[in-house]
Design a protein around this motif. Structure first.
Motif, PDB file in Angstrom:
ATOM      1  N   GLU A 306     -18.137 -17.578  -2.888  1.00  0.00           N
ATOM      2  CA  GLU A 306     -17.361 -16.374  -2.612  1.00  0.00           C
ATOM      3  C   GLU A 306     -16.367 -16.080  -3.735  1.00  0.00           C
ATOM      4  O   GLU A 306     -16.149 -14.918  -4.104  1.00  0.00           O
ATOM      5  N   GLN A 307     -15.763 -17.116  -4.297  1.00  0.00           N
ATOM      6  CA  GLN A 307     -14.801 -16.906  -5.379  1.00  0.00           C
ATOM      7  C   GLN A 307     -15.493 -16.356  -6.616  1.00  0.00           C
ATOM      8  O   GLN A 307     -14.945 -15.489  -7.315  1.00  0.00           O
ATOM      9  N   GLY A 308     -16.708 -16.810  -6.895  1.00  0.00           N
ATOM     10  CA  GLY A 308     -17.435 -16.303  -8.045  1.00  0.00           C
ATOM     11  C   GLY A 308     -17.710 -14.819  -7.933  1.00  0.00           C
ATOM     12  O   GLY A 308     -17.599 -14.073  -8.912  1.00  0.00           O
ATOM     13  N   VAL A 309     -18.086 -14.362  -6.737  1.00  0.00           N
ATOM     14  CA  VAL A 309     -18.333 -12.938  -6.532  1.00  0.00           C
ATOM     15  C   VAL A 309     -17.052 -12.138  -6.742  1.00  0.00           C
ATOM     16  O   VAL A 309     -17.036 -11.090  -7.389  1.00  0.00           O
ATOM     17  N   GLU A 310     -15.968 -12.651  -6.199  1.00  0.00           N
ATOM     18  CA  GLU A 310     -14.682 -11.959  -6.319  1.00  0.00           C
ATOM     19  C   GLU A 310     -14.231 -11.875  -7.774  1.00  0.00           C
ATOM     20  O   GLU A 310     -13.651 -10.865  -8.199  1.00  0.00           O
ATOM     21  N   ASP A 311     -14.489 -12.913  -8.548  1.00  0.00           N
ATOM     22  CA  ASP A 311     -14.020 -12.942  -9.932  1.00  0.00           C
ATOM     23  C   ASP A 311     -14.913 -12.149 -10.882  1.00  0.00           C
ATOM     24  O   ASP A 311     -14.469 -11.751 -11.966  1.00  0.00           O
ATOM     25  N   TRP A 312     -16.170 -11.936 -10.517  1.00  0.00           N
ATOM     26  CA  TRP A 312     -17.112 -11.312 -11.443  1.00  0.00           C
ATOM     27  C   TRP A 312     -16.662  -9.917 -11.863  1.00  0.00           C
ATOM     28  O   TRP A 312     -16.714  -9.576 -13.054  1.00  0.00           O
ATOM     29  N   PRO A 412     -22.921 -15.596  -9.572  1.00  0.00           N
ATOM     30  CA  PRO A 412     -22.518 -16.931 -10.017  1.00  0.00           C
ATOM     31  C   PRO A 412     -23.286 -17.416 -11.237  1.00  0.00           C
ATOM     32  O   PRO A 412     -22.722 -18.092 -12.117  1.00  0.00           O
ATOM     33  N   PHE A 413     -24.570 -17.061 -11.331  1.00  0.00           N
ATOM     34  CA  PHE A 413     -25.392 -17.588 -12.423  1.00  0.00           C
ATOM     35  C   PHE A 413     -25.285 -16.741 -13.694  1.00  0.00           C
ATOM     36  O   PHE A 413     -25.771 -17.159 -14.750  1.00  0.00           O
ATOM     37  N   ASP A 414     -24.630 -15.578 -13.612  1.00  0.00           N
ATOM     38  CA  ASP A 414     -24.218 -14.876 -14.824  1.00  0.00           C
ATOM     39  C   ASP A 414     -22.905 -15.450 -15.341  1.00  0.00           C
ATOM     40  O   ASP A 414     -22.678 -15.542 -16.550  1.00  0.00           O
ATOM     41  N   LEU A 415     -22.031 -15.832 -14.417  1.00  0.00           N
ATOM     42  CA  LEU A 415     -20.783 -16.474 -14.827  1.00  0.00           C
ATOM     43  C   LEU A 415     -21.048 -17.818 -15.488  1.00  0.00           C
ATOM     44  O   LEU A 415     -20.369 -18.192 -16.449  1.00  0.00           O
ATOM     45  N   THR A 416     -22.030 -18.562 -14.988  1.00  0.00           N
ATOM     46  CA  THR A 416     -22.279 -19.903 -15.528  1.00  0.00           C
ATOM     47  C   THR A 416     -23.316 -19.912 -16.644  1.00  0.00           C
ATOM     48  O   THR A 416     -23.376 -20.869 -17.419  1.00  0.00           O
ATOM     49  N   GLY A 417     -24.157 -18.880 -16.713  1.00  0.00           N
ATOM     50  CA  GLY A 417     -25.180 -18.807 -17.756  1.00  0.00           C
ATOM     51  C   GLY A 417     -26.446 -19.571 -17.472  1.00  0.00           C
ATOM     52  O   GLY A 417     -27.306 -19.695 -18.353  1.00  0.00           O
TER      53      GLY A 417
END
Length: 469
Positions: A306-312, A412-417
């Motif tokens: 959920e945090q990853g979605v919020e931060d994207w 999330p997997f765009d944030l992490t690559g």
């Protein structure tokens, strides 16, 4: 269109390539067939921005001549493909889905375009996308139409890149993914897409949305076809210092090794339990298939999605504001409302808030990396809802639950690559395609190709195509 022509346009890329390279059919014939199909069907489907017919015919004639002379460049030689309209292409405009760039013509090709042409591929044209590769098409541009049903969403931002191969208007396409824009169009249109690791494919000559999250990858009708295209594109590039120097494996040589012994992780609470019925059935079916093929299914706990979605969104916004600094706010009135709002959000971000976002992003990347110490692959949905409609997606900005349902498995997997493959795995009750993702450790696209190929040996979802001829 007749039945024989339909059979050709829906062949696997590898198969049509074999026929061209063996002399059973000429590239010029296949190219002409595809151009005629585009002319016939694309006024309704709207997947192409620009069709480069004259250039494609010349490339096809050159391919036929080289093949006849015994010079075969590889599996793509003579095969018609198309690229998203944010990749620079000599001889054709590159608009990035934006009216302000409709007349932009580059003096050089994007690295990806050069590598496709060097492989002997025939470039049919440029494919439609959302404005600036963000979440909505510019108000003056008609969105591509999903060939499985005109009320169905066709995905963003690589919408044209999903529609064209699904409809038999090219044998493969190139898309980009910053928040899900290879995976959404692949799932929505019932095809296969690979989002490589960040850095696996050069971004030189590609208009940016958010450079540190932009991934360039292939969409095609099978894992093998997508792997061939990725093979042609991937690798280090002196023009892009962020492109990885890591060697590129021979994906086709490794593809048939299967999944026996591979560990596939799933967080059932986050995935099956939180998705709609059609998506849950798709995931359960994929798990069953992979297990029967010899994979070990492991239970994992995915870290704070959920945090990853919020931060994207704010992370994307800052990078987008930088990418548009030359034209925004000076030409603000020429922007659509969605992209303009994102840029304004990014322009107003405080440095301390941005640094906090970067710290959380780094932590998420580390936690996801750690998961791949315990498993080889993760199985997740593309979205929590399958078969969403154009009307539903028009309300995305006002519906927080829909936003979460659509974004929590992609961003999330765009944030992490990390690399992912999207595979068709089912249908909704009204016939809309349902897709799922497999995710691998950094630069382990070879595992994705192995798993995708194995899955498609025991299922037939990837062999189905819409009846639009």
């Amino acid at each position: 269109m007749n039945a024989a022509n339909d059979e050709i346009v829906f062949l696997d890329l590898l198969e049509v390539g074999r026929r061209i390279q063996s002399g059973l059919i000429r590239s010029a014939e296949v190219t002409e067939l595809m151009l005629a199909r585009i002319e016939s069907l694309d006024p309704k489907l709207k997947s192409y921005v620009t069709v480069t017919g004259d250039a494609a015919r010349e490339q096809a004639r050159n391919a036929d001549a080289e093949i006849a002379a015994g010079h075969i460049r590889g599996a793509l030689h003579g095969v018609p493909v198309a690229v998203k309209d944010l990749l620079w292409t000599v001889g054709a405009p590159t608009s990035h889905g934006m009216p302000i760039h409709r007349d932009f013509r580059s003096a050089e090709n994007a690295t990806v375009v050069d590598r496709l042409l060097d492989s002997g591929a025939v470039l049919l044209g440029k494919l439609q996308q959302t404005e600036g590769a963000y979440g909505a098409h510019h108000p003056s541009i008609a969105a591509p139409v999903n060939p499985w049903g005109e009320s169905l969403w066709s995905g963003v931002s690589s919408s044209g890149s999903g529609v064209a191969p699904a409809a038999g208007l090219c044998f493969a396409s190139i898309g980009t993914d910053t928040g899900g824009s290879i995976r959404y169009p692949a799932a929505a249109n019932g095809i296969t897409g690979i989002k490589p690791s960040w850095g696996r494919v050069s971004r030189y000559g590609a208009f940016e949305l958010a450079g540190s999250m932009d991934h360039i990858g292939p969409l095609a009708r099978s894992t093998a076809d997508a792997a061939v295209v990725l093979q042609a594109m991937a690798g280090a590039d002196s023009r892009d210092p962020t492109a990885s120097l890591a060697p590129v494996p021979d994906y086709l040589a490794m593809m048939t090794r299967g999944v026996r012994g591979l560990r596939v992780g799933i967080d059932r609470r986050w995935t099956i339990d939180a998705a709609d019925e059609a998506t849950g059935e798709c995931l359960i079916g994929a798990l069953d298939s992979l297990q029967r093929l010899g994979a070990q299914i492991e239970t994992v706990s995915f870290p704070a999605p959920e945090q990853g979605v919020e931060d994207w969104v704010p992370l994307c916004a800052v990078e987008t504001a930088l990418a548009h600094a030359d034209t925004f706010p000076s030409r603000r009135e020429e922007y659509g409302p969605s992209l303009a709002a994102l840029i304004e959000l990014g322009s107003g971000m405080r440095a301390t808030d941005y640094q906090r976002l970067l710290a959380r992003r780094s932590e998420l990347r580390g936690r996801v990396d750690a998961l791949f110490g315990d498993v080889d692959l993760l199985l997740v949905p593309v979205a929590a809802r399958a078969g969403v409609t154009v009307d539903q997606m028009s309300k995305l900005g006002d519906d927080l639950q829909l936003f979460s349902d659509m974004m929590r498995y992609t961003t999330p997997f765009d944030l992490t690559g990390h690399p992912t493959i999207t595979l068709p795995g089912g249908r909704t009750p009204n016939g809309a395609p349902v897709g799922f993702q497999l995710v691998a450790g950094q630069f382990r696209e070879d595992l994705l190709v192995r798993a995708g190929w194995a899955y498609q040996q025991v299922t037939r979802w990837h062999l189905q195509h819409p009846d639009i001829s």
